[in-house]
Design a protein around this motif. Structure first.
Motif, PDB file in Angstrom:
ATOM      1  N   VAL A 189      -2.947   5.131  -2.684  1.00 17.38           N
ATOM      2  CA  VAL A 189      -3.979   5.906  -2.005  1.00 17.38           C
ATOM      3  C   VAL A 189      -3.489   7.345  -1.875  1.00 17.38           C
ATOM      4  N   LYS A 190      -4.265   8.289  -2.369  1.00 14.15           N
ATOM      5  CA  LYS A 190      -3.890   9.699  -2.290  1.00 14.15           C
ATOM      6  C   LYS A 190      -4.626  10.366  -1.137  1.00 14.15           C
ATOM      7  N   GLU A 191      -3.871  10.822  -0.168  1.00 14.78           N
ATOM      8  CA  GLU A 191      -4.421  11.528   0.996  1.00 14.78           C
ATOM      9  C   GLU A 191      -3.656  12.832   1.179  1.00 14.78           C
ATOM     10  N   TYR A 192      -3.855  13.767   0.270  1.00 16.98           N
ATOM     11  CA  TYR A 192      -3.091  15.007   0.260  1.00 16.98           C
ATOM     12  C   TYR A 192      -3.303  15.808   1.538  1.00 16.98           C
ATOM     13  N   GLN A 193      -2.172  16.229   2.129  1.00 18.64           N
ATOM     14  CA  GLN A 193      -2.196  17.040   3.337  1.00 18.64           C
ATOM     15  C   GLN A 193      -1.228  18.202   3.167  1.00 18.64           C
TER      16      GLN A 193
ATOM     17  N   ALA B 181       1.862  17.993   6.131  1.00 18.78           N
ATOM     18  CA  ALA B 181       2.316  16.661   6.531  1.00 18.78           C
ATOM     19  C   ALA B 181       3.831  16.628   6.675  1.00 18.78           C
TER      20      ALA B 181
ATOM     21  N   ILE C 239       0.801   5.266   0.223  1.00 17.38           N
ATOM     22  CA  ILE C 239      -0.029   6.414   0.602  1.00 17.38           C
ATOM     23  C   ILE C 239       0.722   7.694   0.263  1.00 17.38           C
TER      24      ILE C 239
ATOM     25  N   TYR D  76       0.955  11.740   0.420  1.00 20.83           N
ATOM     26  CA  TYR D  76       0.476  12.907   1.152  1.00 20.83           C
ATOM     27  C   TYR D  76       0.735  14.219   0.408  1.00 20.83           C
ATOM     28  N   SER D  77       1.739  14.222  -0.468  1.00 21.56           N
ATOM     29  CA  SER D  77       2.133  15.462  -1.147  1.00 21.56           C
ATOM     30  C   SER D  77       1.816  15.409  -2.644  1.00 21.56           C
ATOM     31  N   LYS D  78       1.308  16.512  -3.156  1.00 20.63           N
ATOM     32  CA  LYS D  78       1.005  16.611  -4.584  1.00 20.63           C
ATOM     33  C   LYS D  78       2.271  16.696  -5.430  1.00 20.63           C
TER      34      LYS D  78
ATOM     35  N   LYS E  70       0.842  -1.190   0.000  1.00 20.12           N
ATOM     36  CA  LYS E  70       0.000   0.000   0.000  1.00 20.12           C
ATOM     37  C   LYS E  70       0.882   1.246   0.000  1.00 20.12           C
TER      38      LYS E  70
END
Length: 394
Positions: free
Chosen positions: A373-377, A380, A351, A353-355, A349
């Motif tokens: 999985v894209k979880e942009y923060q 972060a 993940i 966090y950054s574009k 997996k």
């Protein structure tokens, strides 16, 4: 490693000698880098602006810094540092090359890299480092160790908040440290005491932090150094401590580059290798191709500076370390290794966090099966988390 009372004394003296050599190397590295920066800033303040420079047209500006016992007679090269800066992205790589690294010296064969300076001075060691890293050397600076105290004194000392009492005396070793806590101006001698102190529970870790603290304080003072009165005096005195091919027309451009560098874009690395003995002589044997790949990934790769956490989600021993090493060779920055919340992940997996992260085919080849999985923060501390699944076992 390094049963009677005589034997104990011999071992203690040998240990002191090893510590002193390591300590000298660390101070040489810091002094060499600071001396180069001092040279650039001082010449900038001379106002040599009519000259043009093509520095900004470079993809990377590569500088070799050598710290030695003696400049005139090709003394021992105790410190070898490769410094690379990008005029466009304003990032810096500081690569330390251990003096015992076994490399190919042009027209001399395989030998310790520091011998290149003894054999042919800065010309040969520049050629050797360039060949070893497969990168060009544009500028060089050879620094004499004796100038550390001089530079600090001529800058008028440096302000440091000494964090605690620091006292140590070794008359045989010529070390005497006597510092009291609190914010104060340290002269050259006191500054040297500050970065040499390591006689507490923190040991070398505490000393390294103090060296970084002092280096930042010195650079800050040089940037704000406006006294024109001392500049000719310092510049003249520096001639005894440094040899360089950095010309006047390039100093302004280099000074502006250093001023524009964000501290977060500093990357500090050391060439790694395996200890070996050949015909009774000890060497550090680096994997040349691996070193070249690592260095080029740091200065050219789009992955450089991307912070990654690697977690084991399949219970396979050593897999997280292996993947982390492969990622480092691609330029990623590994900030943490550990176990996932469980070992039942069927596939890897990833993940994001950054574009800013853009995973290429070289990255994807490391894994057999994965999900992204894209979880942009926005804030972060990590850019990427990789949880290794059971697909890595096959």
């Amino acid at each position: 490693m390094y049963e009677n009372s005589l034997g104990d004394r011999v071992r203690r003296n040998k240990g002191r000698g090893i510590k002193k050599k390591k300590e000298k190397k660390v101070i040489l590295i810091m002094f060499s880098v600071l001396l180069l920066v001092v040279l650039i800033f001082l010449l900038k303040y001379f106002g040599i602006f009519p000259f043009s420079s093509d520095i900004m047209s470079y993809n990377r500006v590569n500088i070799l810094i050598v710290g030695c016992d003696e400049i005139e007679n090709y003394g021992r090269a105790d410190t070898i540092v490769f410094l690379s800066i990008s005029p466009k992205t304003k990032d810096i790589l500081i690569l330390s090359i251990p003096r015992d690294s076994r490399v190919e010296i042009p027209e001399r064969g395989m030998d310790k890299i520091n011998h290149a300076y003894a054999f042919g001075g800065v010309k040969l060691i520049s050629k050797t480092v360039s060949s070893f890293l497969d990168l060009p050397i544009h500028f060089y600076a050879v620094a004499d160790f004796n100038g550390f105290v001089y530079i600090i004194d001529e800058l008028g000392g440096v302000e440091i908040d000494v964090e605690k009492e620091m006292h140590y005396v070794d008359k045989a070793g010529g070390v005497e440290i006597n510092l009291h806590p609190g914010k104060q101006i340290l002269n050259g001698e006191k500054a040297l005491q500050y970065i040499r102190f390591r006689y507490d529970k923190l040991g070398d870790l505490g000393r390294i932090k103090r060296q970084q603290k002092l280096a930042l304080a010195v650079i800050k003072k040089m940037i704000n150094f406006d006294s024109m009165i001392k500049i000719p005096q310092i510049s003249e005195g520096m001639k005894d401590y440094i040899e360089t091919n950095i010309e006047a027309r390039d100093t302004v451009a280099l000074a502006n580059l250093f001023r524009g560098v964000n501290q977060e874009k500093f990357k500090v690395e050391t060439v790694q290798g395996e200890p070996v003995y050949i015909e009774g002589i000890s060497y550090l044997e680096p994997d040349v191709e691996e070193v070249r790949q690592r260095v080029k990934s740091l200065i050219y790769s789009k992955n450089s500076g991307i912070k990654v956490e690697v977690l084991n989600g399949n219970a396979m021993t050593g897999i997280a370390h292996k993947i982390a090493n492969d990622l480092e060779l691609q330029g990623f920055e590994i900030v943490n290794l550990g176990n996932a919340d469980n070992f039942n992940y069927e596939k890897t997996k990833i993940i994001i966090y950054s574009k800013e992260v853009n995973l290429n085919n070289e990255f994807k080849k490391l894994f057999n099966d994965f999900e992204i999985v894209k979880e942009y923060q926005t804030n972060a501390n990590l850019d990427l988390v990789i949880i290794l699944g059971k697909d890595m076992i096959n």
